[in-house]
Design a protein around this motif. Structure first.
Motif, PDB file in Angstrom:
ATOM      1  N   VAL A   3       0.844  -1.198   0.000  1.00  0.00           N
ATOM      2  CA  VAL A   3       0.000   0.000   0.000  1.00  0.00           C
ATOM      3  C   VAL A   3       0.878   1.247   0.000  1.00  0.00           C
ATOM      4  O   VAL A   3       0.594   2.216  -0.677  1.00  0.00           O
ATOM      5  CB  VAL A   3      -0.953  -0.011   1.211  1.00  0.00           C
ATOM      6  N   GLN A   4       1.956   1.195   0.784  1.00  0.00           N
ATOM      7  CA  GLN A   4       2.876   2.340   0.786  1.00  0.00           C
ATOM      8  C   GLN A   4       4.291   1.858   1.117  1.00  0.00           C
ATOM      9  O   GLN A   4       4.471   0.839   1.771  1.00  0.00           O
ATOM     10  CB  GLN A   4       2.432   3.391   1.793  1.00  0.00           C
ATOM     11  N   TYR A   5       5.289   2.630   0.635  1.00  0.00           N
ATOM     12  CA  TYR A   5       6.691   2.374   1.016  1.00  0.00           C
ATOM     13  C   TYR A   5       7.083   3.281   2.174  1.00  0.00           C
ATOM     14  O   TYR A   5       7.718   2.848   3.116  1.00  0.00           O
ATOM     15  CB  TYR A   5       7.613   2.592  -0.173  1.00  0.00           C
ATOM     16  N   GLY A  20       7.856   8.913  -9.502  1.00  0.00           N
ATOM     17  CA  GLY A  20       7.633   7.743  -8.653  1.00  0.00           C
ATOM     18  C   GLY A  20       7.782   6.468  -9.457  1.00  0.00           C
ATOM     19  O   GLY A  20       7.552   6.456 -10.675  1.00  0.00           O
ATOM     20  N   LEU A  21       8.194   5.400  -8.772  1.00  0.00           N
ATOM     21  CA  LEU A  21       8.392   4.110  -9.425  1.00  0.00           C
ATOM     22  C   LEU A  21       7.390   3.107  -8.847  1.00  0.00           C
ATOM     23  O   LEU A  21       7.284   2.977  -7.621  1.00  0.00           O
ATOM     24  CB  LEU A  21       9.828   3.632  -9.182  1.00  0.00           C
ATOM     25  N   PHE A  22       6.650   2.442  -9.732  1.00  0.00           N
ATOM     26  CA  PHE A  22       5.613   1.502  -9.319  1.00  0.00           C
ATOM     27  C   PHE A  22       5.949   0.099  -9.826  1.00  0.00           C
ATOM     28  O   PHE A  22       6.294  -0.072 -10.990  1.00  0.00           O
ATOM     29  CB  PHE A  22       4.265   1.903  -9.911  1.00  0.00           C
ATOM     30  N   LEU A 199       0.375   1.129  -3.785  1.00  0.00           N
ATOM     31  CA  LEU A 199      -1.013   1.154  -4.256  1.00  0.00           C
ATOM     32  C   LEU A 199      -1.795   2.335  -3.706  1.00  0.00           C
ATOM     33  O   LEU A 199      -2.695   2.851  -4.365  1.00  0.00           O
ATOM     34  CB  LEU A 199      -1.720  -0.138  -3.816  1.00  0.00           C
ATOM     35  N   GLY A 200      -1.460   2.763  -2.483  1.00  0.00           N
ATOM     36  CA  GLY A 200      -2.188   3.866  -1.860  1.00  0.00           C
ATOM     37  C   GLY A 200      -2.036   5.146  -2.661  1.00  0.00           C
ATOM     38  O   GLY A 200      -3.020   5.815  -3.000  1.00  0.00           O
TER      39      GLY A 200
ATOM     40  N   VAL B  62      -5.386   8.225   5.156  1.00  0.00           N
ATOM     41  CA  VAL B  62      -5.793   8.233   3.754  1.00  0.00           C
ATOM     42  C   VAL B  62      -6.603   6.978   3.449  1.00  0.00           C
ATOM     43  O   VAL B  62      -7.624   7.024   2.779  1.00  0.00           O
ATOM     44  CB  VAL B  62      -4.566   8.309   2.821  1.00  0.00           C
ATOM     45  N   LYS B  63      -6.160   5.864   3.999  1.00  0.00           N
ATOM     46  CA  LYS B  63      -6.743   4.580   3.625  1.00  0.00           C
ATOM     47  C   LYS B  63      -7.803   4.034   4.560  1.00  0.00           C
ATOM     48  O   LYS B  63      -8.599   3.189   4.154  1.00  0.00           O
ATOM     49  CB  LYS B  63      -5.614   3.529   3.517  1.00  0.00           C
TER      50      LYS B  63
END
Lengths: 338, 126
Positions: A3-5, A20-22, A199-200, B62-63
């Motif tokens: 969801v987040q780094y 940003g890198l996904f 993903l967030g 946020v989530k």
């Protein structure tokens, strides 16, 4: 893909202002080959496939017989072959769907889901960060076109596509080459502000940019017409799955539809919350988020009755039993300056 | 990370600073870190009376939406109005500018059901 780094808002900021890198390797990648691919795919989708130029990419939606969305996808015309990228959650369903409609000859399918990787670099500094790693001129690549090239010496398909509302590229490479490429891009891009994104952040970015997310704005029950994706609907095609149902829906024009909402106060609207107008239920929220690129307002999409869908309408979002006013506003919420 | 000494903690990751019959309440650094970017807080109404460990509001990242509990009983004297426009203060400074509400304590002996900094540390690092 986590969801987040680091932080959703920090990662969002990186994509809007730097890059940003996904890691999108969870998405389904199907290869379609043969003389009849375009003609066949045109019977399964709402947008045109046969008119795609070599190396062009195009958004497309597969519908069911009732016009509901089976999946929303992107076709890439890679020379004489076709790469179809489908949502991860729909990959199994879509593979079955394609096989169930396979013609006796002229189309061969290959499922690379889980083997092929996909890394996206998104944001205004994407060209500058990516260029030193590739042997093609990425600045010259047109929006929604792709090319073959080498990234860090690894064969790749490089596409100028994305799901963030920013400039950027998607890199299709073999799965075993992806970890080193990921590290290499992050290492060299760090100075320019490149950050790994989850993903967030992706969800906030796509919502601001007004792009539908399958399962939210598009489902087996919500048609592309309801979701505001009629721009991709080519009724001039002779036949395709769902065409009759969609034609009837457009003709009747009485359907609930996806609208943009902007909350008047500081309360976040979230998926599933009831939407009312003067106290009477008119629909429900399908996605919601804080929107750093829209003045830090809370924004949402909602599926509402036609009568409540006019721009400027004031509706209420019911949050824990309290009505919070929201305005029906145009989509997208955010558009980058070009 | 080490918890500030002198505070009491709940298993629900709230902290409370007791001063006589007054108390200031917030969420711990562990809590704000787990929640992620905080975008909204809904706090109990000033003047209302709330019971220990009851659900008195929400904290939204946020989530996700998370329930907020009060570690002690009391009458709500004040809420942190600055959080309305800047809820991220809870992320930046959970033990300072990110405080949530103040109580006039009404329950007796409730402190004994709360945790010391060292006891909470064990829960937060499990």
């Amino acid at each position: 893909m986590p969801v987040q780094y680091s932080s959703i808002l920090k990662e969002h900021d990186a994509v809007r202002h730097r890059a940003g890198l996904f890691d999108l390797s969870h998405m389904g990648q199907f290869w379609l080959t043969g003389d009849s691919v375009a003609q066949w795919a045109d019977t399964l989708t709402i947008n045109a496939v046969a008119t795609m130029k070599p190396w062009q990419a195009r958004y497309n939606i597969f519908c069911n017989d009732d016009g509901g969305a089976h999946d929303d996808t992107i076709f890439y015309r890679v020379g004489q072959r076709w790469l179809l990228v489908v949502n991860a959650s729909n990959a199994t369903k879509m593979w079955q769907h394609l096989n169930a409609h396979l013609p006796p000859d002229g189309v061969a399918l290959r499922n690379d889901h889980g083997r092929a990787a996909l890394i996206a670099i998104q944001g205004p500094r994407s060209v500058a960060i990516l260029q030193p790693h590739v042997d093609v001129d990425v600045a010259a690549l047109r929006y929604y076109f792709c090319t073959e090239g080498n990234v860090d010496g690894v064969p790749a398909i490089i596409a100028r596509t994305g799901y963030t509302g920013e400039d950027g590229f998607e890199l299709f490479v073999a799965g075993d080459a992806a970890p080193e490429l990921w590290r290499s891009l992050l290492r060299d891009g760090a100075e320019a502000g490149l950050e790994p994104c989850g993903l967030g952040a992706r969800d906030v970015l796509r919502l601001e940019a007004g792009m539908p997310l399958y399962g939210h704005e598009l489902t087996e029950e919500i048609t592309p017409v309801q979701a505001g994706q009629s721009w991709a609907l080519k009724m001039s095609k002779p036949t395709f799955i769902g065409k009759a149902a969609l034609a009837e829906q457009i003709e009747r024009d009485d359907f609930s539809r996806i609208v943009g909402l902007m909350m008047q106060d500081r309360a976040p609207a979230r998926e599933g919350y009831r939407v009312t107008r003067d106290g009477a239920a008119v629909g429900e929220v399908r996605s919601g988020s804080i929107a750093p690129s829209v003045g830090n307002k809370h924004i949402a999409t909602a599926l509402v009755e036609r009568s409540a869908a006019t721009l400027g309408t004031v509706v209420e979002v019911e949050i824990r039993g309290t009505a919070h006013a929201a305005n029906v506003v145009p989509l997208p919420f955010y558009k980058r300056e070009k | 990370m080490a918890q500030p000494q002198g505070l009491l903690f709940s298993k629900e990751h709230e902290w409370v600073s007791v001063d006589g019959d007054r108390a200031t309440i917030g969420v711990t650094d562990y809590a704000q870190n787990s929640l992620g970017d905080i975008v909204y807080v809904e706090l109990p109404k000033v003047g209302s009376t709330i019971a220990q460990f009851s659900n008195v509001g929400v904290i939204e990242s946020v989530k996700a939406v998370s329930d907020l509990y009060t570690p002690m009983s009391g009458e709500v004297l004040e809420t942190n109005g600055a959080l309305e426009n800047d809820p991220s203060a809870v992320n930046r400074d959970p033990y300072g500018a990110g405080w949530l509400f103040k109580l006039r304590l009404t329950g007796a002996g409730e402190a004994s059901s709360l945790l010391s900094a060292d006891e909470y540390e064990k829960i937060a690092t499990e």
